[in-house]
Design a protein around this motif. Structure first.
Motif, PDB file in Angstrom:
ATOM      1  N   MET A 192       0.833  -1.180   0.000  1.00  0.00           N
ATOM      2  CA  MET A 192       0.000   0.000   0.000  1.00  0.00           C
ATOM      3  C   MET A 192       0.882   1.250   0.000  1.00  0.00           C
ATOM      4  N   LYS A 193       0.360   2.285  -0.565  1.00  0.00           N
ATOM      5  CA  LYS A 193       1.082   3.558  -0.586  1.00  0.00           C
ATOM      6  C   LYS A 193       1.210   4.095   0.831  1.00  0.00           C
ATOM      7  N   GLU A 194       2.310   4.772   1.084  1.00  0.00           N
ATOM      8  CA  GLU A 194       2.550   5.361   2.402  1.00  0.00           C
ATOM      9  C   GLU A 194       1.458   6.361   2.767  1.00  0.00           C
ATOM     10  N   SER A 195       0.961   7.093   1.785  1.00  0.00           N
ATOM     11  CA  SER A 195      -0.089   8.078   2.070  1.00  0.00           C
ATOM     12  C   SER A 195      -1.365   7.389   2.562  1.00  0.00           C
ATOM     13  N   PHE A 196      -1.676   6.212   2.012  1.00  0.00           N
ATOM     14  CA  PHE A 196      -2.870   5.514   2.481  1.00  0.00           C
ATOM     15  C   PHE A 196      -2.631   4.874   3.841  1.00  0.00           C
ATOM     16  N   LYS A 197      -1.432   4.397   4.081  1.00  0.00           N
ATOM     17  CA  LYS A 197      -1.102   3.867   5.407  1.00  0.00           C
ATOM     18  C   LYS A 197      -1.278   4.955   6.460  1.00  0.00           C
ATOM     19  N   LYS A 198      -0.822   6.173   6.133  1.00  0.00           N
ATOM     20  CA  LYS A 198      -0.997   7.296   7.059  1.00  0.00           C
ATOM     21  C   LYS A 198      -2.476   7.561   7.281  1.00  0.00           C
ATOM     22  N   HIS A 199      -3.258   7.503   6.219  1.00  0.00           N
ATOM     23  CA  HIS A 199      -4.710   7.691   6.333  1.00  0.00           C
ATOM     24  C   HIS A 199      -5.304   6.638   7.265  1.00  0.00           C
ATOM     25  N   MET A 200      -4.895   5.391   7.110  1.00  0.00           N
ATOM     26  CA  MET A 200      -5.403   4.307   7.954  1.00  0.00           C
ATOM     27  C   MET A 200      -5.059   4.552   9.419  1.00  0.00           C
ATOM     28  N   ILE A 201      -3.840   4.983   9.684  1.00  0.00           N
ATOM     29  CA  ILE A 201      -3.421   5.280  11.057  1.00  0.00           C
ATOM     30  C   ILE A 201      -4.244   6.432  11.616  1.00  0.00           C
ATOM     31  N   ASP A 202      -4.483   7.455  10.798  1.00  0.00           N
ATOM     32  CA  ASP A 202      -5.306   8.593  11.237  1.00  0.00           C
ATOM     33  C   ASP A 202      -6.725   8.149  11.592  1.00  0.00           C
ATOM     34  N   VAL A 203      -7.308   7.291  10.760  1.00  0.00           N
ATOM     35  CA  VAL A 203      -8.657   6.789  11.029  1.00  0.00           C
ATOM     36  C   VAL A 203      -8.658   5.992  12.330  1.00  0.00           C
ATOM     37  N   CYS A 204      -7.665   5.127  12.503  1.00  0.00           N
ATOM     38  CA  CYS A 204      -7.569   4.343  13.743  1.00  0.00           C
ATOM     39  C   CYS A 204      -7.463   5.268  14.947  1.00  0.00           C
ATOM     40  N   ASN A 205      -6.599   6.278  14.856  1.00  0.00           N
ATOM     41  CA  ASN A 205      -6.433   7.216  15.969  1.00  0.00           C
ATOM     42  C   ASN A 205      -7.736   7.927  16.311  1.00  0.00           C
ATOM     43  N   LYS A 206      -8.472   8.358  15.289  1.00  0.00           N
ATOM     44  CA  LYS A 206      -9.740   9.054  15.531  1.00  0.00           C
ATOM     45  C   LYS A 206     -10.758   8.134  16.189  1.00  0.00           C
ATOM     46  N   LYS A 207     -10.853   6.904  15.695  1.00  0.00           N
ATOM     47  CA  LYS A 207     -11.804   5.945  16.280  1.00  0.00           C
ATOM     48  C   LYS A 207     -11.435   5.641  17.734  1.00  0.00           C
ATOM     49  N   ILE A 208     -10.141   5.462  18.003  1.00  0.00           N
ATOM     50  CA  ILE A 208      -9.672   5.185  19.360  1.00  0.00           C
ATOM     51  C   ILE A 208      -9.962   6.371  20.270  1.00  0.00           C
ATOM     52  N   GLU A 209      -9.722   7.573  19.771  1.00  0.00           N
ATOM     53  CA  GLU A 209      -9.959   8.782  20.561  1.00  0.00           C
ATOM     54  C   GLU A 209     -11.436   8.919  20.923  1.00  0.00           C
ATOM     55  N   ILE A 210     -12.313   8.606  19.986  1.00  0.00           N
ATOM     56  CA  ILE A 210     -13.753   8.768  20.209  1.00  0.00           C
ATOM     57  C   ILE A 210     -14.340   7.627  21.037  1.00  0.00           C
ATOM     58  N   LYS A 211     -13.955   6.385  20.712  1.00  0.00           N
ATOM     59  CA  LYS A 211     -14.628   5.227  21.303  1.00  0.00           C
ATOM     60  C   LYS A 211     -13.754   4.394  22.239  1.00  0.00           C
ATOM     61  N   GLY A 212     -12.490   4.754  22.391  1.00  0.00           N
ATOM     62  CA  GLY A 212     -11.615   4.025  23.306  1.00  0.00           C
ATOM     63  C   GLY A 212     -10.802   2.939  22.630  1.00  0.00           C
ATOM     64  N   THR A 213      -9.890   2.353  23.392  1.00  0.00           N
ATOM     65  CA  THR A 213      -8.938   1.393  22.833  1.00  0.00           C
ATOM     66  C   THR A 213      -9.558   0.049  22.466  1.00  0.00           C
ATOM     67  N   ASN A 214     -10.783  -0.170  22.850  1.00  0.00           N
ATOM     68  CA  ASN A 214     -11.441  -1.440  22.555  1.00  0.00           C
ATOM     69  C   ASN A 214     -12.257  -1.386  21.265  1.00  0.00           C
ATOM     70  N   VAL A 215     -12.236  -0.268  20.553  1.00  0.00           N
ATOM     71  CA  VAL A 215     -13.057  -0.103  19.358  1.00  0.00           C
ATOM     72  C   VAL A 215     -12.561  -1.015  18.233  1.00  0.00           C
ATOM     73  N   GLY A 216     -13.542  -1.617  17.545  1.00  0.00           N
ATOM     74  CA  GLY A 216     -13.226  -2.447  16.398  1.00  0.00           C
ATOM     75  C   GLY A 216     -13.648  -1.760  15.115  1.00  0.00           C
ATOM     76  N   LEU A 217     -13.015  -2.154  14.014  1.00  0.00           N
ATOM     77  CA  LEU A 217     -13.382  -1.614  12.725  1.00  0.00           C
ATOM     78  C   LEU A 217     -13.100  -2.636  11.641  1.00  0.00           C
TER      79      LEU A 217
END
Length: 69
Positions: A1-26
């Motif tokens: 995968m492109k590095e830019s999309f990997k960064k996007h994935m990490i950003d999405v994970c961070n946002k979900k974790i921030e909103i719903k906690g470390t137990n959030v699944g996706l």
């Protein structure tokens, strides 16, 4: 995968974790809009998720983030 999309994935994970906690699944769909704008990228991520890593439909965001990093 492109590095830019990997960064996007990490950003999405961070946002979900921030909103719903470390137990959030996706699922890998969490990284895409509700439109099929880039079918090649969608298939690349689906292949990485399902075939390469044998992940379940829903996985912990923290696990996905760690795998990408």
């Amino acid at each position: 995968m492109k590095e830019s999309f990997k960064k996007h994935m990490i950003d999405v994970c961070n946002k979900k974790i921030e909103i719903k906690g470390t137990n959030v699944g996706l699922s890998f769909y969490a990284f895409f809009a509700n439109k099929n704008n880039d079918p090649e990228l969608l298939m690349e991520v689906a292949t990485w998720w399902i075939l390469t890593n044998k992940l379940d439909h829903f996985e912990k965001a923290i696990k996905i983030k760690e795998m990408i990093e």
